[in-house]
Design a protein around this motif. Structure first.
Motif, mmCIF file in Angstrom:
data_model
loop_
_atom_site.group_PDB
_atom_site.id
_atom_site.type_symbol
_atom_site.label_atom_id
_atom_site.label_comp_id
_atom_site.label_asym_id
_atom_site.label_seq_id
_atom_site.Cartn_x
_atom_site.Cartn_y
_atom_site.Cartn_z
ATOM 1 N N UNK A 153 17.897 116.456 59.233
ATOM 2 C CA UNK A 153 16.784 115.468 59.107
ATOM 3 C C UNK A 153 16.651 114.418 60.472
ATOM 4 N N UNK A 154 17.871 114.118 60.956
ATOM 5 C CA UNK A 154 17.733 113.288 62.134
ATOM 6 C C UNK A 154 16.968 113.631 63.192
ATOM 7 N N UNK A 207 8.861 111.847 65.884
ATOM 8 C CA UNK A 207 8.740 110.416 66.666
ATOM 9 C C UNK A 207 8.687 110.456 68.139
ATOM 10 N N UNK A 208 8.921 111.845 68.613
ATOM 11 C CA UNK A 208 9.067 111.997 70.018
ATOM 12 C C UNK A 208 10.290 111.217 70.723
#
Length: 420
Positions: A182-183, A190-191
């Motif tokens: 997930x991280x 989000x780049x």
């Protein structure tokens, strides 16, 4: 009025002695005044008014002396019925007090009604943002001293072992593969993975430059005798190193470089597999378990606890300095948040109210029994002396008032009798 814990043999406080002397002295003065007025009344009728005042004052003073004394002991040591009320009814007083608490304070509906107007979150916010200097200082010093004594009194090795075992168990129970997935997925979306790739490319470029001689040696050793004799191995090594350098430079300069895009696709695939692939998750969990069992990791956990314990002791021994540092800033920010965020404050107030109501519902009967059994276990002479020393001074005012009011009533009756 709080009852101060004293020894049963301790003398009465000065205030009680003084008021007892005043009340007794006033009663004696009325007796002397009565004798004077009685002797002078036949010759001077006006002294009859003084006699009536003094006589009634003595009656009122003696009656109130008897009433006040009967609360705590037998007057003149005589076993008169319904005297020594406190020592004789100590157990009943305890039960009555306990039931008073239960009926008026420990009923959940009553507690909820009394807690509803209390703004606990607001009080905490005001204390954190602008604590009273004296009260806050006393609280911090007392709490800090208690924390320091508790930390120093506990066995560091045993407590550290418990903390290490708890942290280790917590790590072992946590499934980290989905969390990592997930991280990583959020970072890619989000780049935020770009700095990671830039770092990897930069590290590769530095590694290539640092190992220039080694790469040339490997090419030289692997090249054939003809290449070495003609010196072409050096040209091959130069071309290889230059090509790798250009590749890494292009990847660093162009975000859409094909190899960089493939690396990003690989990271996205890894994030997805970490979230969904049982086989990948099992491999990550196995690596995690091996890491936790590693002696180096165990030593790190030991050091982590010692650092935390040392930091807590440092804060506890010098709370004022800690409150001026980052900890104090964090607490002030928490207070400011509580002050501005009314929804959070409402949630905290509701939680506190429900917690107190729950305590009253679950432990109300136990508190009642505790109060009743505590009072029942007190020595009768001890509780009598404690109560008398606390409220006796006020009771002596009853004697004084009884003497004066009795005298005035007697005087009024005498005036009416003379007038008629």
């Amino acid at each position: 009025m709080a009852i101060r814990m004293i020894d049963a043999r301790e003398e009465a406080p000065p205030g009680l002695k003084r008021m007892r002397a005043v009340a007794t002295g006033l009663l004696i003065a009325m007796a002397v005044l009565y004798l004077i007025a009685r002797l002078a009344a036949p010759a001077r009728p006006g002294f009859g008014f003084l006699r009536a005042f003094a006589e009634a004052a003595m009656v009122g003073g003696l009656a109130d002396w008897f009433a006040v004394t009967a609360l705590f002991r037998h007057p003149l040591g005589l076993p008169i019925p319904h005297t020594a009320i406190v020592p004789r009814n100590k157990d009943r007083i305890g039960e009555t007090l306990a039931m008073f608490l239960r009926t008026n304070f420990l009923i959940p509906t009553v507690v909820a009604r009394r807690m509803r107007p209390l703004d606990v979150a607001g009080a905490v916010a005001r204390w954190l943002t602008d604590p009273p200097e004296e009260a806050g200082g006393r609280f911090r010093r007392g709490a800090s001293k208690l924390v320091a004594q508790a930390l120093e009194g506990l066995d560091p090795a045993r407590l550290g072992g418990m903390v290490k075992a708890a942290v280790g168990q917590r790590l072992a129970d946590t499934k980290i593969a989905p969390i990592l997935g997930q991280l990583l997925g959020a970072a890619i979306a989000e780049g935020r993975h770009a700095p990671l790739l830039d770092g990897a490319i930069g590290w590769s470029a530095n590694a290539l430059a640092a190992n220039d001689v080694l790469i040339r040696q490997i090419v030289h050793d692997r090249a054939g005798a003809v290449l070495r004799w003609t010196g072409l191995d050096e040209a091959v090594a130069n071309r290889l190193i230059a090509g790798l350098q250009k590749l890494l430079a292009d990847m660093a300069e162009h975000p859409d470089h094909p190899l960089r895009v493939r690396a990003e696709d690989g990271l996205a695939s890894l994030a997805e597999r970490l979230r969904t692939d049982p086989e990948m998750q099992a491999r990550v969990e196995a690596m995690k378990d091996e890491l936790i069992a590693n002696p180096a990791m165990q030593r790190w956990l030991d050091g982590l606890w010692e650092q935390a314990r040392g930091g807590l002791l440092k804060i506890a021994r010098d709370p004022e300095r800690a409150m001026r540092g980052p900890l104090g800033e964090v607490l002030r920010q928490i207070g400011d948040t509580l002050h501005r965020d009314r929804r959070l404050a409402t949630t905290i107030n509701r939680f506190v109210r429900r917690a107190v109501v729950g305590i009253a519902a679950d432990y109300g009967d136990a508190i009642v029994r505790l109060v009743s059994e505590t009072v029942r276990g007190w020595d009768a002479r001890t509780i009598t002396r404690r109560l008398e020393n606390q409220v006796g001074r006020d009771l002596q005012y009853i004697r004084v008032n009884g003497t004066i009011v009795g005298g005035l009533v007697g005087l009024a009756i005498h005036v009416v009798d003379v007038a008629l």
